[in-house]
Design a protein around this motif. Structure first.
Motif, PDB file in Angstrom:
ATOM      1  N   UNK A  11       0.862  -1.187   0.000  1.00 54.13           N
ATOM      2  CA  UNK A  11       0.000   0.000   0.000  1.00 54.13           C
ATOM      3  C   UNK A  11       0.900   1.239   0.000  1.00 54.13           C
ATOM      4  N   UNK A  12       0.457   2.270  -0.727  1.00 53.52           N
ATOM      5  CA  UNK A  12       1.288   3.483  -0.810  1.00 53.52           C
ATOM      6  C   UNK A  12       2.628   3.200  -1.457  1.00 53.52           C
ATOM      7  N   UNK A  13       2.630   2.312  -2.453  1.00 53.31           N
ATOM      8  CA  UNK A  13       3.901   1.871  -3.039  1.00 53.31           C
ATOM      9  C   UNK A  13       4.348   2.638  -4.270  1.00 53.31           C
ATOM     10  N   UNK A  14       3.689   3.766  -4.572  1.00 55.11           N
ATOM     11  CA  UNK A  14       4.105   4.526  -5.757  1.00 55.11           C
ATOM     12  C   UNK A  14       5.124   5.609  -5.423  1.00 55.11           C
ATOM     13  N   UNK A  36      -2.380   3.252  -4.406  1.00 51.29           N
ATOM     14  CA  UNK A  36      -2.308   4.607  -3.870  1.00 51.29           C
ATOM     15  C   UNK A  36      -3.490   5.384  -4.409  1.00 51.29           C
ATOM     16  N   UNK A  37      -3.643   6.628  -3.943  1.00 51.94           N
ATOM     17  CA  UNK A  37      -4.786   7.421  -4.402  1.00 51.94           C
ATOM     18  C   UNK A  37      -4.502   8.128  -5.717  1.00 51.94           C
ATOM     19  N   UNK A  38      -3.239   8.563  -5.931  1.00 53.25           N
ATOM     20  CA  UNK A  38      -2.939   9.405  -7.093  1.00 53.25           C
ATOM     21  C   UNK A  38      -2.566   8.567  -8.312  1.00 53.25           C
ATOM     22  N   UNK A  39      -3.444   8.608  -9.302  1.00 56.66           N
ATOM     23  CA  UNK A  39      -3.224   7.811 -10.506  1.00 56.66           C
ATOM     24  C   UNK A  39      -1.938   8.231 -11.224  1.00 56.66           C
ATOM     25  N   UNK A  40      -1.659   9.550 -11.246  1.00 59.18           N
ATOM     26  CA  UNK A  40      -0.457  10.009 -11.955  1.00 59.18           C
ATOM     27  C   UNK A  40       0.811   9.464 -11.296  1.00 59.18           C
ATOM     28  N   UNK A  41       0.821   9.352  -9.985  1.00 54.21           N
ATOM     29  CA  UNK A  41       1.987   8.805  -9.271  1.00 54.21           C
ATOM     30  C   UNK A  41       2.151   7.320  -9.588  1.00 54.21           C
ATOM     31  N   UNK A  45       5.306   5.562 -11.540  1.00 54.28           N
ATOM     32  CA  UNK A  45       6.049   4.413 -10.992  1.00 54.28           C
ATOM     33  C   UNK A  45       6.074   3.271 -12.006  1.00 54.28           C
ATOM     34  N   UNK A  46       4.940   3.093 -12.704  1.00 54.59           N
ATOM     35  CA  UNK A  46       4.868   2.001 -13.677  1.00 54.59           C
ATOM     36  C   UNK A  46       5.742   2.281 -14.903  1.00 54.59           C
ATOM     37  N   UNK A  47       5.827   3.567 -15.284  1.00 49.77           N
ATOM     38  CA  UNK A  47       6.709   3.919 -16.412  1.00 49.77           C
ATOM     39  C   UNK A  47       8.157   3.583 -16.063  1.00 49.77           C
ATOM     40  N   UNK A  48       8.525   3.866 -14.822  1.00 56.06           N
ATOM     41  CA  UNK A  48       9.905   3.590 -14.398  1.00 56.06           C
ATOM     42  C   UNK A  48      10.139   2.087 -14.224  1.00 56.06           C
ATOM     43  N   UNK A  49       9.072   1.353 -13.903  1.00 54.91           N
ATOM     44  CA  UNK A  49       9.191  -0.100 -13.643  1.00 54.91           C
ATOM     45  C   UNK A  49       8.039  -0.808 -14.348  1.00 54.91           C
ATOM     46  N   UNK A  50       8.196  -1.087 -15.632  1.00 51.51           N
ATOM     47  CA  UNK A  50       7.065  -1.631 -16.410  1.00 51.51           C
ATOM     48  C   UNK A  50       6.480  -2.922 -15.830  1.00 51.51           C
ATOM     49  N   UNK A  51       7.231  -3.663 -15.042  1.00 53.51           N
ATOM     50  CA  UNK A  51       6.696  -4.926 -14.498  1.00 53.51           C
ATOM     51  C   UNK A  51       5.756  -4.691 -13.307  1.00 53.51           C
ATOM     52  N   UNK A  52       5.739  -3.469 -12.836  1.00 54.54           N
ATOM     53  CA  UNK A  52       4.927  -3.152 -11.653  1.00 54.54           C
ATOM     54  C   UNK A  52       3.431  -3.152 -11.989  1.00 54.54           C
ATOM     55  N   UNK A  53       2.611  -3.747 -11.120  1.00 53.82           N
ATOM     56  CA  UNK A  53       1.154  -3.672 -11.273  1.00 53.82           C
ATOM     57  C   UNK A  53       0.641  -2.582 -10.346  1.00 53.82           C
ATOM     58  N   UNK A  54      -0.367  -1.848 -10.807  1.00 52.89           N
ATOM     59  CA  UNK A  54      -0.850  -0.732  -9.987  1.00 52.89           C
ATOM     60  C   UNK A  54      -2.363  -0.776  -9.850  1.00 52.89           C
ATOM     61  N   UNK A  55      -2.837  -0.135  -8.796  1.00 49.73           N
ATOM     62  CA  UNK A  55      -4.278  -0.076  -8.562  1.00 49.73           C
ATOM     63  C   UNK A  55      -4.589   1.196  -7.770  1.00 49.73           C
ATOM     64  N   UNK A  56      -5.538   1.962  -8.271  1.00 49.94           N
ATOM     65  CA  UNK A  56      -5.960   3.141  -7.512  1.00 49.94           C
ATOM     66  C   UNK A  56      -6.821   2.656  -6.353  1.00 49.94           C
TER      67      UNK A  56
END
Ligand SMILES: NC(=O)c1ccc[n+]([C@@H]2O[C@H](COP(=O)([O-])OP(=O)(O)OC[C@H]3O[C@@H](n4cnc5c(N)ncnc54)[C@H](OP(=O)(O)O)[C@@H]3O)[C@@H](O)[C@H]2O)c1
Length: 245
Positions: A11-14, A36-41, A45-56
């Protein structure tokens, strides 16, 4: 713990400590989901680490915690590590308190969320190989900084909860781990407020090394001292930290 071959929700990993841990799990060969709450963040993070999965997700809201837990279990059934890292820190004078909603948010993000997410995900974690649950508290759990009173109270409570959870789960394979940061140079509390803290990479590398060694309560710098201090030493630290009013 072995940093490789896990499926980890942070949680809060961006940003900040959560992102630094995410990067280290990814590098070691784990699958990592951050929220995290901020989609842009999250996108950054995903741009810097393409393997990362994200969820608002706003972990302050109980219904969003329930939705997050149910989504992550179905999308990533091998989830075996939960890192309760999201947190905010507010400076306030209790004599001026008028904005209860903001105080309630701080309680919900820093304390309710890790307790609720633990309750939602522990049964799933227990069915996985090498399960672990990491709570990020603070050196301020042991001696509070009086101008962040609610923050410090949530961290003291989360430390207490972590001890109980570890005790309750002692006969299981689930490792309950507490990370106890000192001041670290992140955006906690707002950009520019924590620039005096230790460098993020130095802190994260030290924590990961001790995670690998199997430690269950891991501090660093002044927070390592605080978690091991006697009551007299904590009283002295409290006076020193709060000497300027
Ligand atoms: N930096 C320090 O000096 C220090 C010291 C001791 C302990 N800690 C702890 O370390 C943890 C990480 O903090 P940090 O220093 O890395 O600060 P940070 O960079 O501000 O990170 C906090 C993260 O939590 C997320 N977050 C906050 N509220 C959230 C919510 N309602 N729902 C979902 N995500 C939320 C933020 O993303 P969004 O805003 O996009 O939601 C952000 O990514 C916190 O628990 C903090 O208390 C930090």
């Amino acid at each position: 713990m072995d940093m490789a071959s896990n499926t980890v929700l942070i949680t809060g990993g961006a940003s900040g400590i959560g992102l630094a841990l995410a990067e280290r799990f990814l590098r070691a060969g784990s699958e990592v989901i951050v929220c995290g709450r901020r989609e842009d963040k999250l996108r950054e993070a995903q741009r810097a680490h393409p393997a990362l999965h994200t969820r608002v997700c706003d972990v302050a809201k109980a219904e969003e915690r329930v939705a997050l837990a149910s989504w992550v279990k179905s999308a990533f059934p091998r989830l075996n590590v939960l890192v309760n890292n999201a947190g905010i820190q507010r400076r306030l004078k209790l004599s001026d308190i008028e904005d209860w909603e903001a105080s309630q948010q701080e309680l919900a993000i820093n304390l309710e969320a890790p307790i609720h997410l633990s309750a939602l995900l522990v049964p799933h974690l227990l069915q996985q190989p090498r399960p672990a649950l990491l709570n990020v508290t603070s050196g301020l759990a042991f001696a509070p900084l009086a101008f962040t009173p609610i923050y410090c109270a949530t961290k003291a409570a989360l430390h207490s909860f972590t001890l109980s959870l570890r005790h309750q789960l002692a006969d299981t394979a689930l490792q309950v781990i507490e990370i106890v940061p000192p001041a670290v140079n992140t955006d906690l509390g707002g950009p520019g407020l924590h620039t005096f803290g230790v460098p993020l990479d130095e802190f994260a590398d030290a924590i990961v090394e001790r995670l690998r060694q199997g430690e269950r309560e891991i501090g660093y710098g002044t927070a390592e001292k605080a978690r091991r201090a006697s009551r007299d030493e904590l009283d002295e630290a409290f006076q020193r930290m709060n000497s300027r009013r």
